[in-house]
Design a protein around this motif. Structure first.
Motif, PDB file in Angstrom:
ATOM      1  N   GLU A 188      13.145  -7.396  -9.583  1.00 36.20           N
ATOM      2  CA  GLU A 188      12.236  -6.254  -9.714  1.00 36.20           C
ATOM      3  C   GLU A 188      12.301  -5.759 -11.150  1.00 36.20           C
ATOM      4  N   PHE A 189      11.230  -6.021 -11.897  1.00 32.45           N
ATOM      5  CA  PHE A 189      11.123  -5.599 -13.288  1.00 32.45           C
ATOM      6  C   PHE A 189      10.429  -4.239 -13.340  1.00 32.45           C
ATOM      7  N   ASN A 190      10.947  -3.341 -14.164  1.00 31.67           N
ATOM      8  CA  ASN A 190      10.301  -2.049 -14.399  1.00 31.67           C
ATOM      9  C   ASN A 190      10.113  -1.867 -15.887  1.00 31.67           C
ATOM     10  N   LYS A 191       8.941  -1.403 -16.269  1.00 33.31           N
ATOM     11  CA  LYS A 191       8.624  -1.195 -17.680  1.00 33.31           C
ATOM     12  C   LYS A 191       7.722   0.019 -17.830  1.00 33.31           C
ATOM     13  N   LEU A 192       8.092   0.911 -18.746  1.00 27.66           N
ATOM     14  CA  LEU A 192       7.242   2.044 -19.106  1.00 27.66           C
ATOM     15  C   LEU A 192       6.414   1.618 -20.313  1.00 27.66           C
ATOM     16  N   TYR A 193       5.093   1.593 -20.146  1.00 28.94           N
ATOM     17  CA  TYR A 193       4.187   1.163 -21.217  1.00 28.94           C
ATOM     18  C   TYR A 193       2.978   2.090 -21.223  1.00 28.94           C
ATOM     19  N   GLU A 194       2.710   2.701 -22.365  1.00 25.31           N
ATOM     20  CA  GLU A 194       1.584   3.633 -22.508  1.00 25.31           C
ATOM     21  C   GLU A 194       1.630   4.737 -21.440  1.00 25.31           C
ATOM     22  N   ASN A 195       2.812   5.311 -21.211  1.00 24.04           N
ATOM     23  CA  ASN A 195       3.045   6.401 -20.252  1.00 24.04           C
ATOM     24  C   ASN A 195       2.750   6.011 -18.807  1.00 24.04           C
TER      25      ASN A 195
END
Length: 188
Positions: free
Chosen positions: A157-164
Motif C-alpha cells: 500500500e503506497f501513500n503519496k501526498l501530491y498537490e495537496n
C-alpha cells in the motif's frame, strides 16, 4: 451543495488540460523494455508504455473492452526503486513489471471515478490524468505498508501526498509473472 457538485464536474472534465503542466515524468524510476521484449509483448494481451499517449489509448480501450485479461506495462522497476521498496517488504522487486490490468482499471473506474459517490466517502474521484501518476507514486512514496492477505497474496500500500491530495495505491506482488500489479487506486 449543487454549486459544489457542478464545480467538481467542471474540474473533473477539464482536469486533463490542467494536469499536463503539473504531471511528473511518467518513466521516472522505470526501465524500458528491450526490442526483443517489446516484440514478445506485441502479439499478446500486453500493451507497453513507449510514450505518454499510450496511457491515454489504454484507458480509452479499457473502458470499452469486455475482456479482463489485458494489461498495461508502464516499465520495469529499476534498481534504486527496488532497493527503496525492499526496505519495507524484504523482497527484491528489481525488473518486476509495473502493470495495470484491465480488470483493476474497471474496478477503479466503477468504484472510485464518480465525483458524487466519492464526495460521500470524503474522497476525490480518480480521473484519467491520475493514471499518469502511478509510477511517480511507486517511486516517491511517503509511506509504504506491506501485508499478506488470507490467500497468501503479498500486498503493498503506497501513500503519496501530491498537490495537496493524498493518493493511495494498492498493489499485489506476483512472483510467478514478475509483476507489481495495481489492484485499486483512490485519493483523498
Amino acid at each position: 451543495m449543487f454549486y459544489d457538485m457542478f464545480l467538481d464536474e467542471v474540474i473533473y472534465l477539464g482536469e486533463s488540460e490542467f494536469c499536463e503542466f503539473l504531471r511528473p515524468n511518467v518513466l521516472e524510476g522505470l526501465k524500458g523494455y528491450s526490442k526483443r521484449e517489446a516484440k514478445n509483448f506485441s502479439n499478446g494481451k500486453v500493451s507497453i508504455l513507449r510514450k505518454e499517449k499510450d496511457i491515454e489509448k489504454f484507458i480509452k480501450f479499457s473502458r470499452n473492452v469486455l475482456s479482463n485479461n489485458e494489461k498495461f506495462y508502464y516499465g520495469k522497476i529499476d534498481e534504486e526503486n527496488a532497493k527503496n521498496i525492499s526496505r519495507f517488504c524484504h523482497y527484491d522487486l528489481k525488473n518486476f513489471n509495473l502493470s495495470l490490468p484491465v480488470g483493476s482499471f474497471k474496478h477503479i473506474f466503477k468504484r472510485h471515478a464518480d465525483p458524487i459517490k466519492e464526495r460521500l466517502r470524503k474522497q476525490i474521484a480518480v480521473t484519467d490524468a491520475d493514471y499518469y501518476l502511478i509510477p511517480y507514486i511507486v517511486r516517491h512514496f511517503d509511506s509504504l505498508k506491506f501485508s499478506i492477505n488470507y490467500n497468501k497474496v503479498k500486498i503493498l500500500e503506497f501513500n503519496k501526498l501530491y498537490e495537496n491530495v493524498n493518493y493511495t495505491l494498492i498493489m499485489y506482488i506476483s512472483f510467478k509473472s514478475h509483476n507489481l500489479e495495481v489492484k485499486t487506486f483512490y485519493k483523498k
